[in-house]
Each structure stands twice: as C-alpha cells, then as structure tokens.
Design a protein around this motif. Structure first.
Motif, PDB file in Angstrom:
ATOM      1  N   ILE B 253       0.718  -1.121  -0.062  1.00 28.51           N
ATOM      2  CA  ILE B 253       0.036   0.235  -0.333  1.00 28.51           C
ATOM      3  C   ILE B 253       0.945   0.496   0.089  1.00 28.51           C
ATOM      4  O   ILE B 253       0.551   2.373  -0.804  1.00 28.51           O
ATOM      5  N   PRO B 254       1.725   1.344   1.014  1.00 28.77           N
ATOM      6  CA  PRO B 254       2.444   2.781   1.064  1.00 28.77           C
ATOM      7  C   PRO B 254       3.861   2.775   0.095  1.00 28.77           C
ATOM      8  O   PRO B 254       4.099   3.684  -0.577  1.00 28.77           O
ATOM      9  N   LEU B 259       6.086   4.684  -5.127  1.00 29.05           N
ATOM     10  CA  LEU B 259       6.220   5.094  -6.392  1.00 29.05           C
ATOM     11  C   LEU B 259       5.161   5.429  -7.360  1.00 29.05           C
ATOM     12  O   LEU B 259       6.032   5.430  -8.869  1.00 29.05           O
ATOM     13  N   GLY B 260       4.044   5.513  -7.269  1.00 26.58           N
ATOM     14  CA  GLY B 260       3.307   5.493  -8.142  1.00 26.58           C
ATOM     15  C   GLY B 260       3.903   7.432  -8.277  1.00 26.58           C
ATOM     16  O   GLY B 260       3.545   8.383  -9.635  1.00 26.58           O
ATOM     17  N   GLY B 261       3.582   8.375  -7.230  1.00 19.75           N
ATOM     18  CA  GLY B 261       4.285   9.704  -7.457  1.00 19.75           C
ATOM     19  C   GLY B 261       5.477   9.294  -8.195  1.00 19.75           C
ATOM     20  O   GLY B 261       5.964  10.605  -8.443  1.00 19.75           O
ATOM     21  N   SER B 262       6.806   8.556  -8.148  1.00 16.76           N
ATOM     22  CA  SER B 262       8.079   8.977  -8.911  1.00 16.76           C
ATOM     23  C   SER B 262       7.905   8.298 -10.583  1.00 16.76           C
ATOM     24  O   SER B 262       8.788   8.558 -10.891  1.00 16.76           O
ATOM     25  N   LEU B 263       6.580   8.165 -10.918  1.00 19.14           N
ATOM     26  CA  LEU B 263       5.933   7.899 -12.105  1.00 19.14           C
ATOM     27  C   LEU B 263       7.064   8.989 -13.533  1.00 19.14           C
ATOM     28  O   LEU B 263       7.130   9.325 -14.125  1.00 19.14           O
ATOM     29  N   SER B 316       0.383  10.523  -5.891  1.00 22.17           N
ATOM     30  CA  SER B 316       0.991  10.600  -4.739  1.00 22.17           C
ATOM     31  C   SER B 316      -0.753  10.071  -3.669  1.00 22.17           C
ATOM     32  O   SER B 316      -1.176   9.449  -3.164  1.00 22.17           O
ATOM     33  N   ASP B 317      -1.025  11.353  -4.101  1.00 21.33           N
ATOM     34  CA  ASP B 317      -1.996  11.726  -2.770  1.00 21.33           C
ATOM     35  C   ASP B 317      -3.350  10.901  -3.527  1.00 21.33           C
ATOM     36  O   ASP B 317      -4.150   9.728  -2.761  1.00 21.33           O
ATOM     37  N   ILE B 318      -3.336  10.498  -4.769  1.00 19.04           N
ATOM     38  CA  ILE B 318      -4.239   9.921  -5.171  1.00 19.04           C
ATOM     39  C   ILE B 318      -4.163   8.612  -4.635  1.00 19.04           C
ATOM     40  O   ILE B 318      -5.482   7.636  -5.146  1.00 19.04           O
ATOM     41  N   LEU B 319      -3.533   7.965  -5.514  1.00 24.47           N
ATOM     42  CA  LEU B 319      -2.899   6.604  -5.091  1.00 24.47           C
ATOM     43  C   LEU B 319      -3.288   5.895  -3.679  1.00 24.47           C
ATOM     44  O   LEU B 319      -3.822   5.437  -3.457  1.00 24.47           O
ATOM     45  N   TYR B 320      -2.762   7.028  -2.838  1.00 23.54           N
ATOM     46  CA  TYR B 320      -2.618   6.733  -1.155  1.00 23.54           C
ATOM     47  C   TYR B 320      -4.600   6.362  -1.285  1.00 23.54           C
ATOM     48  O   TYR B 320      -4.877   5.491  -0.188  1.00 23.54           O
ATOM     49  N   GLY B 321      -5.551   7.347  -1.956  1.00 28.95           N
ATOM     50  CA  GLY B 321      -7.200   6.651  -0.949  1.00 28.95           C
ATOM     51  C   GLY B 321      -7.855   5.847  -1.909  1.00 28.95           C
ATOM     52  O   GLY B 321      -8.207   5.391  -1.370  1.00 28.95           O
TER      53      GLY B 321
END
Lengths: 687, 330
Positions: B253-254, B259-263, B316-321
């Motif tokens: 999850i984290p 990783l999504g945020g670093s795309l 990152s924020d969206i993926l977190y949700g």
C-alpha cells in the motif's frame, strides 16, 4: 515560632529515611524492595547509553571525531600551508636559446597614416613574396579597406617600403567603332570596310554567351551600349590610336592597353596603369607611381654590440630606411651611419665611429624570447649553424662558458664577487622552423602533480600545492559550510514550523502552503544557474561561499518546518501544554521553553542527517565548478581540478580517490550518527 | 473521491502558479548585462541565424523581461500556457523541438533505473524485515545508509575508472559509439545505446536505492507487527504464505503510493548523471543551457520539473486514497 518550610521538612525526612535504609542494607545485605537497588538514570544519560550501544553510531562518531581533528587541528601540526606552492630547481637539458633565419617581414612605421589599413599592412609579406618571385622592383595594389592605391617599393635586399601611389596621365587612347551589332537579328552593320569572314557569327556567339569582349582573327573586340536597346556598338580595342602626352612609352605598353581596356587596369614591369573612359571609345591612360613612404619592412634585425642596451624601434626604422640611401640617419637625438660592406655585413656606427649594432637576417634569442645574449655567443651560434648547413647535419654542439648556478637557483660567485663561469656544452638541434639551442642547466620548476612521496604523502596538485594540506583546509570549508547551512535552515524551519504549529488556523495554512511551494522549487537547477551567474559576475571566492551558504539555507528549511509543525501539533494537545496555558505563561515562553525542547530530539536527528546532505550538495556543486572556487580548497573543487577530463582522471587517481573517500566517509559518518541518535532518542521507533 | 481529486488538482495549480512566479522572479532579477553578455556570446556560435539583439527582442516579447515582474510574469504565462517557449539560444532550435529530441533518452534512462531500483530494493527491504536484527538486516541497513551518502560524481568517476578505463567494457561517455554507430543495423544501434546507458543506470541505482530499501523495510516491519499477522501465524499458516500473501500485500500500500508518485519523475532526467556521462537527455541539455545562461530553455526546464514534481505529489495523494480505502479523504 518560625514559619516552617514544608519542602525543607520533607527533604530532611527523605534524607533520614535514605540513611536509615543504607544502614539497614549494610546490616542485612540488599533487600528486594530496596529503592537503592534501582539505579535511576537521567533522560540524557539514557539516550547516551542507548547511543553507545549502537555499533554503527560509534563507528560514525569515531570517523567524525577524526575528521574534525584532521580538518581543524591537523593544520596546526602539519608542516605545509594550503596555498604553499612547491617548486624545485632541477638540472636538466632545457632550452637555452633559439636561432632562426627570419623570413617574415616586420613592419616599421615611418609616419602615421590612416590611408593604409591594417589589412593592407598585413598583406605586405605576401606582396613581397610575389615581388621576389617575379623579380619586381615595384608593385601596385589597392587597399581593400580604404580604396587607396598603394605602392610597394624594393629599396634593396630584404628592405621594402610601402607608400601611397599617385596617378599621372600618360596619354589618351582612342578606339575605332567598327560597326553596330543587332542583338535580335545577330548581324553586324559595319561603319566602314566590312571585316572579312564570319565576324557576325563570332559576335553573336560572344553576345549570347554573355561576353563583353571577344577575339576575332587576332584582334580584340568589345561591345558597348548602342543607340537602341537591341543595338550594340562594337569597338576594336587592340587597334586603337594612342596620343602620348609626355613621350612614347613603347609598344609593349600600347599592346597591354588594348588587351586590358575593358578590365580598366593592368600592371607591366612593376608599374601599374589604369584606363578610364571619358567619352565613347576614348580612354585616359594613367601610370601609378609611388609618392610618400609610410612603412618600411624588412627581415633584417639588429643585434646590439652591447646586449644590455636594447635598440629602440625608431632606431631600427631609420636604420633600415637609410640602409640603401645615403646611409646617415638620426634616431633618439643621436646621429648614426649605416653601411653594408662587400661581405654583406651591415654595420651601424655612431658619430664617433664605434660599432653599435650589426644587422642580419639571422636571429638568436634566449629561451624567454628576449634579445639578451652577447654578440660573441650569437656569432658562435651562426658559425656553427653555417657549418651544420655545409655538412648537412642536424645536431651539433660547441662549448661556451655560462654562469654557474647552484641547486637553489642562485648564481655562484667567487670571493671577489665575480660570477663563476663554467664551460658548458651547448647543443644545437635543427627543428622544422628554427634551431633549438639547449644545454644542461638549473631550471625553476613547480612540482605539478607530483606522485605521493615522503615529503608529500598524497602528492601535489596542478598548482604545486600539497594535497594533504589542501585536504585539511578543504575539510574545514566543507564542514563549515555544512554547519552554517544546517544552522540557518534549522533556525528558519523552527521559526516557521513553530508559528504554524502553535497558532494553527490561517497562519498554519499560509506557512504550510509556503512549505509546499518550497518543496516544489527545483533547487539543484537554481543552484546551477546561480553558480553560472556568479561566474559571469566574477565574484570573489569568499563572496561566492557566503552566497552559496545563504541560498542553500534558504532553500532547505521547508522539511524542518514540516517536522517541527507536526511535532508541535501532537504536543499541543497534551496535558503539560494545557497546564502551561492554565498557569498563564506567556506565549513565547510556552513555545520556546516547553514546546521547542520537546522537538529537540527530532531536530538534532534531522540536523545531523542534513549536515551530510549539505556536504554532498556543496561538493557536487564544487565538483561541477559552480560552488566554491579556487584558490579556496574544498573537497569538491579538488576532485573537479583533476576529474574534469578523462585523461587527467586516469592519470591522477592518487588525488581524486582519497579526496572522494573523505567526502564519502564524512557523509556516511553523519548518517550513521544521525541514525544512531534517532534510535537512542526514541527506542519505540526503532524497528 | 472526485471532489477530493478536483480539490487537490486546484491546489496543485495554485502552488504551480506560485512556484512559477518565484522562478520567474529569479530569472527576472538576473542582471541585464549578464543576459546581454550571454546572448552575445552564444550568438557568435556557429549555425546561428539570429543576432543577439534579435534574441533579446524575442525574449522581451515572449518573456516580458523588459517589463515589471508582475506584468512580465503574465506575459510569459500567456505564451507558456500556449506552449510557446521561444528559441533556445544554446541549441538554436525551438525549445519544444529540442525537448522532443532529447526527452526519450532521459525516459529510457529513467525507466531502466526505476525497474532496477524496484527489483533490487523491495526484495532486499522485505528480506531485511523478515530477518530483523539478523545479519541480512544489518547489511541491508548499512548498505542503504552508505548508498545514501555517496556523491554521484564520485560513484560515476569510480565506475568509469573501473569499467571503462581498466576493463574497457563501456565507453566513457556519450550515448552512441561515434565511430561504428552509423554502420550498425537498427537493432544493433538500439543495443549500442542500451550499452551506453548501463553505467549511468548503475550510478543512479546506487545513489538512490537506499531510501526505497529502508522505506520497504520500515513498512514491512510495521505490517509484521500487526495483529492480523499474529492471527495468521496462530492459524498455522505456513510462513511463506504469511509473508507473501498477508504481509507483503499490505506493505505494497505505501509502496504503490510512493512509486506512483515517482512515475512523472521518469521524464525529469538526471541532471548530474547525464552531465557526467554526456548522455544527451533532458538533464544534460538543461545543464548545458543553464551554465551558459540560455534563458528560454532554462525557464522551460524549470517549469517542466516543477510540473512533474507537483504531478508526482498529486498522483501519490490520489493513489493513497485509492489503494487504501480506510483513508478518509477530506
């Protein structure tokens, strides 16, 4: 009865009980419920104990202590300073002088003028070359810049002058109109006797080919504007009549006029002629002759008899200009004579008849290019070279006494104060353009890129400075930059984060958005731009250092502000903060006395880690040549000075690898210590 | 959810606006004689069709450098949102064209680095968490910290020294073998480029792997201490199943968030590394432009990087949700 201080009473009772316990413990040994059994450590002591139990942290601390000692204490015990340049005098076969036959003409100005452009002056050598090849005594050229007519005159062997040319008319040339050429029909209407043969065909062939001149049956013809657009007048250029204004100049000139009429100018036997059309078919012919000379040029040089006296430019100029004229000239307020004897030796004498200088095309200069060598030496060199040329050898040598020089670069003198002369073998080697004159001599040399030796454990750098001394100095700057920047960003971060966390609401919102913005600013590109700006402004190394620290600190506070805010938000709701509010403490005291100390552990950890990363950033910038600059040493600059080009990177591994390891070790140590501190402060976090 | 994304998006736009204002102010405050000198120096380079005066005029028209900061900023913003960034001084090409020419090198480097980083850091992080306080754990921790502390330029120099100079396996810099590249078949040309990207990839992986490794380890430990893992073990599940199915999935999850945020970062290039290896990607191009004061390209690059950073945070924020439904989006 005095008022009782209950605190004192309680303390006294506790003391009594403790003594009682100790006494009992001494009697019966230790009991299980004995409070004295449990050793209570202060919080600081606890942290310390946890810290020293962490092996990595100990390793890090030891490295750091060593680094600090190395950088800050080391210089006091090390024998060299950071900017001390090391050099030695070494005996080696080095250039003593050089000799060459001069082939390039040097220009000397006789009189200043704007009429001759520098381009024209620069063309002197090629013009002279042309004159020598063709055996001309005079050459006329046009100055492309100013449009003036220039005349190059040969005064004698190796001496030429450059002056402005003057036109004078020598006559009028008239050509006969043969007839009219019709461009549409391609036929010719002759004005007098028709020319036999296919003249019309030749004319139309030339016309359609776009030529203005054509040849037919050994004569030259040219087209000229006719009365109508489809009509051209044809003139026979070679068959014109010449009216000489001052004497016949000969048939060769006449013939050349006819052949070059359309071109407008030609040169013959070194004289230049020009033709200008004054009426249809009528041309003024002029010849160009030189008037005043402005520049004298020669390959000759003058060697003074006394090498300590340099000859002035005015002297050389006048001597050259008068060499092939009367031979007497004045320069610098003195009169001289110059003469050339049968053996072509050019001698300059003063009014008393003493020889002042000799002129030759052969120049001998010392290794720095100065004319400081004695006449005797020059003569020997010339003789040897002549011998070499005769024998066809490329290396030769002779022995000549030179001043003796000891290993410290000082001239050796005997007890009378006279210079010791030592017979030295001097070698002359023929090179493509000159003769190199070398001998064994003591020369001053900076120890550039010395390999590690006992004197310099890590060698010397490109400026001959000791690497170890510069490593120490570099460490001091790197660590100092790290500390200043971290203190700056921590201060900023604590203030901003503290305000945001304590006040909340719109202050919090504003500051946190500011933090978001700072997080998003691309700091490395900005530092690179600033670095190149500092380069362009040619800032001093100290100003650069100052600005670098300020900018790094300013760009780095956002992370700390976020940390402090988070911590304060969680502390704010706790009971002890409620208590401070209830007791009515002022806000500043609440923040700085009660909140900040509780944030301290995290701050210390982040500052330690931050030190490492600041040192990394600084060394990267310095490595790129955009941070701290030479002569100030930092570890990054030291690596930059050798690892920029692949070639030197391969050659000087003994410089950049130790320095690079120093950077790595320091940063690793800071990270180890930071990590150890975090675990020690908050063991619950330790995972 | 939609409302949350929209709100975050608008925030990002606002932050971008402020960042751009700061960047623009910085550029605006560069001394005029610096810009003049740089333009004049660059105008004398071969292949230039315009004079320095024309450039400055163009810069003023498009970037509003001759106006005050605020009007100038809006002038620039107007052309920037239309995608007009003018001509690069250093490269004598339209900025956007130069960008299209070089971005794929950086992307290739970014993807390669990303894959290797994930493939190495996550398994090692998980391993360290499984054997907490064991040899493996200590080694991973130490390696992570050491990797975090290495200066890029030093790693690059050492790698070049070992692999290019001593062993001769790779070229010392550049993206193609200059002498033989043209004679190669298209497939070999691609392989040639891939070979030139090996050392840069290793360099970036070394210096950036540490944080992901530690992050994985920390999160995995957190999950392993959770009650449901104890329950799983108490049920008698085999350890492999506990780790792979129960623990690792929740560790993801984290990880997915970060990783999504670093795309978007895959496109941002590596400023220092590309420069060190002369890989003609966006980082190298930008570095070359920045040190000679090529304002149009620099402004473009700064905007580009800021947008990528903000996009990363947003993702990152969206993926977190998305991946963790327990998170209350507000």
């Amino acid at each position: 009865m005095a008022k009782k201080d209950f605190n004192e009473v309680l303390k006294a009772r506790e003391e009594r009980e403790r003594q009682e316990n100790a006494r009992r413990a001494g009697e019966n040994g230790m009991t299980l419920d004995d409070a004295a059994r449990v050793k209570v450590l202060s919080p600081g002591m606890l942290v310390f104990k946890r810290f020293i139990r962490n092996k990595l942290a100990i390793v890090g601390s030891v490295i750091l202590i060593c680094m600090f000692l190395f950088s800050f204490v080391g210089p006091y015990f090390y024998r060299y300073g950071q900017t001390e340049v090391f050099s030695t005098y070494r005996t080696m076969n080095a250039d003593y002088a050089s000799a060459k036959e001069r082939t390039e003409h040097v220009l000397y100005t006789l009189a200043e003028t704007d009429a001759i452009s520098s381009t024209a002056r620069n063309q002197m050598n090629s013009n002279i070359k042309k004159m020598e090849d063709e055996g001309l005594n005079q050459l006329v050229t046009i100055d492309e810049k100013t449009g003036n007519i220039l005349v190059v005159n040969r005064m004698g062997d190796n001496v030429y002058t450059l002056g402005l040319g003057q036109e004078s008319q020598i006559g009028t040339y008239t050509v006969a109109n043969i007839g009219k050429f019709n461009t549409k029909l391609g036929n010719v209407v002759f004005s007098s006797d028709p020319i036999p043969g296919e003249f019309a065909a030749a004319a139309s062939a030339a016309y359609s080919a776009g030529q203005s001149v054509f040849e037919f049956d050994g004569e030259m013809y040219m087209f000229a504007e006719g009365a109508a657009s489809k009509e051209r007048n044809i003139y026979c250029t070679t068959n014109g009549t010449m009216k000489w204004s001052n004497g016949n100049q000969g048939d060769a000139v006449l013939e050349a006029i006819g052949e070059n009429l359309t071109a407008g100018s030609f040169s013959l036997d070194g004289s230049a002629y020009s033709m200008t059309e004054t009426a249809p078919g009528v041309y003024d012919v002029s010849v160009i002759s030189g008037s005043e000379d402005y520049v004298v040029s020669s390959v000759l040089t003058f060697d003074p008899m006394d090498p300590s006296k340099q000859l002035s430019t005015a002297f050389k100029t006048q001597a050259l200009y008068h060499l092939y004229t009367d031979g007497a000239f004045e320069a610098d307020g003195q009169s001289y004579t110059i003469s050339i004897d049968d053996e072509e030796v050019i001698t300059v004498r003063d009014s008393a008849g003493n020889d002042i200088a000799l002129g030759s095309t052969f120049i001998v200069r010392d290794s720095s290019g100065l004319d400081s060598l004695s006449m005797e030496f020059k003569e020997i060199v010339q003789e040897t070279i002549n011998e070499m040329d005769e024998k066809g050898v490329t290396v030769s040598s002779f022995v000549y006494p030179l001043p003796e020089i000891d290993e410290n670069g000082q001239t050796v003198v005997d007890e009378n104060g006279n210079t010791n002369m030592v017979d030295t073998e001097i070698t002359i080697t023929r090179k493509p353009l000159e003769y190199a004159i070398t001998c064994e001599q003591t020369v001053y040399m900076i120890n550039r890129f010395d390999s590690p030796t006992n004197a310099h454990p890590f060698g010397t750098d490109g400026d001959g400075m000791d690497i170890l001394a510069r490593m120490m100095a570099g460490g001091r700057v790197s660590l100092l930059v790290g500390f200043v920047v971290v203190i700056l960003e921590t201060l900023l971060g604590v203030i901003m984060g503290g305000l945001a966390g304590y006040f909340g609401g719109w202050v919090d919102n504003l500051i946190m958005r500011l933090v978001d913005i700072f997080y998003c600013i691309p700091s490395m590109p900005i530092l690179i731009i600033l670095g190149s700006l500092f380069d362009a402004l040619q800032m001093t190394p100290y100003m650069r250092l100052f600005w670098l620290m300020a900018v790094l600190g300013f760009l780095g506070w956002a992370g700390i502000a976020r940390l402090v805010r988070g911590q304060i938000l969680s502390l704010r709701g706790q009971d002890f903060m409620v208590a401070t509010a209830a007791t009515g403490l002022p806000v500043s005291r609440r923040i700085f006395r009660h909140l900040i100390p509780n944030v301290m552990p995290q701050l210390i950890v982040s500052a330690t880690m931050g030190l490492g990363s600041v040192i990394l950033t600084e060394s990267t910038l310095s490595f790129l040549g955009l941070g701290v600059k030479h002569p100030m040493a930092t570890w990054g600059t030291m690596i930059n000075s050798v690892a920029k080009s692949t070639e030197s990177m391969i050659k000087y591994t003994y410089i950049w690898i130790p320095v690079g390891l120093l950077i790595c070790l320091t940063v690793i140590a800071f990270n180890f210590v930071g990590d150890g501190l975090r675990d020690a402060f908050d063991p619950k976090m330790k995972r | 959810m939609g409302k949350f994304i929209l709100k975050r998006f608008l925030w990002s736009i606002l932050i971008l606006f402020c960042v751009m204002l700061i960047v623009y102010t910085l550029m605006h405050c560069l001394p005029t004689n610096y810009i003049d000198t740089m333009a004049r120096q660059l105008a004398t380079r071969p292949g230039n069709t315009k004079s320095a005066t024309e450039w400055i005029a163009e810069l003023n028209a498009q970037y509003g450098m001759d106006k005050g900061i605020i009007p100038g900023f809006f002038t620039w913003l107007k052309s920037a949102v239309r995608g007009e960034f003018g001509n690069s001084w250093r490269w004598t090409l339209p900025v956007t064209q130069k960008f299209r020419d070089v971005i794929w090198y950086s992307f290739a480097l970014g993807v390669a680095t990303f894959i290797f980083q994930v493939a190495i850091a996550i398994p090692l992080g998980v391993l360290a968490a499984k054997r907490q306080y064991g040899i493996a754990d200590y080694s991973v921790t130490v390696i992570a910290m050491v990797c975090n502390s290495l200066p890029t330029f030093f790693v690059a120099s050492v790698l070049k020294m070992v692999f290019s100079v001593k062993l001769g396996w790779f070229d010392i810099g550049g993206i193609i073998s200059t002498r033989t590249h043209d004679a190669m078949s298209p497939f070999m040309q691609v392989m040639d480029m891939a070979q030139h990207l090996v050392l840069p990839t290793i360099t970036i992986v070394i210096v950036s792997i540490g944080s992901l490794m530690r992050y994985t380890r920390t999160n995995m430990l957190e999950v392993l201490n959770a009650d449901y893992i104890r329950t799983a073990r108490a049920k008698g599940l085999p350890e492999s199943k506990v780790i792979n199915k129960h623990a690792f999935r929740n560790t993801l999850i984290p990880l997915v968030t970060i990783l999504g945020g670093s795309l978007p970062g895959l496109f941002s290039g590596a400023l220092i590394t590309e420069q060190l290896y002369s890989i003609p990607g966006i980082g190298y191009t930008a570095y070359q432009s920045m040190i000679v004061g090529d304002i149009p390209f620099t402004m473009f690059y700064l905007s580009f990087i800021s947008i990528l950073t903000l996009l990363g945070n947003l993702i990152s924020d969206i993926l977190y949700g998305v991946v963790d439904p327990r998170v209350r989006l507000s």
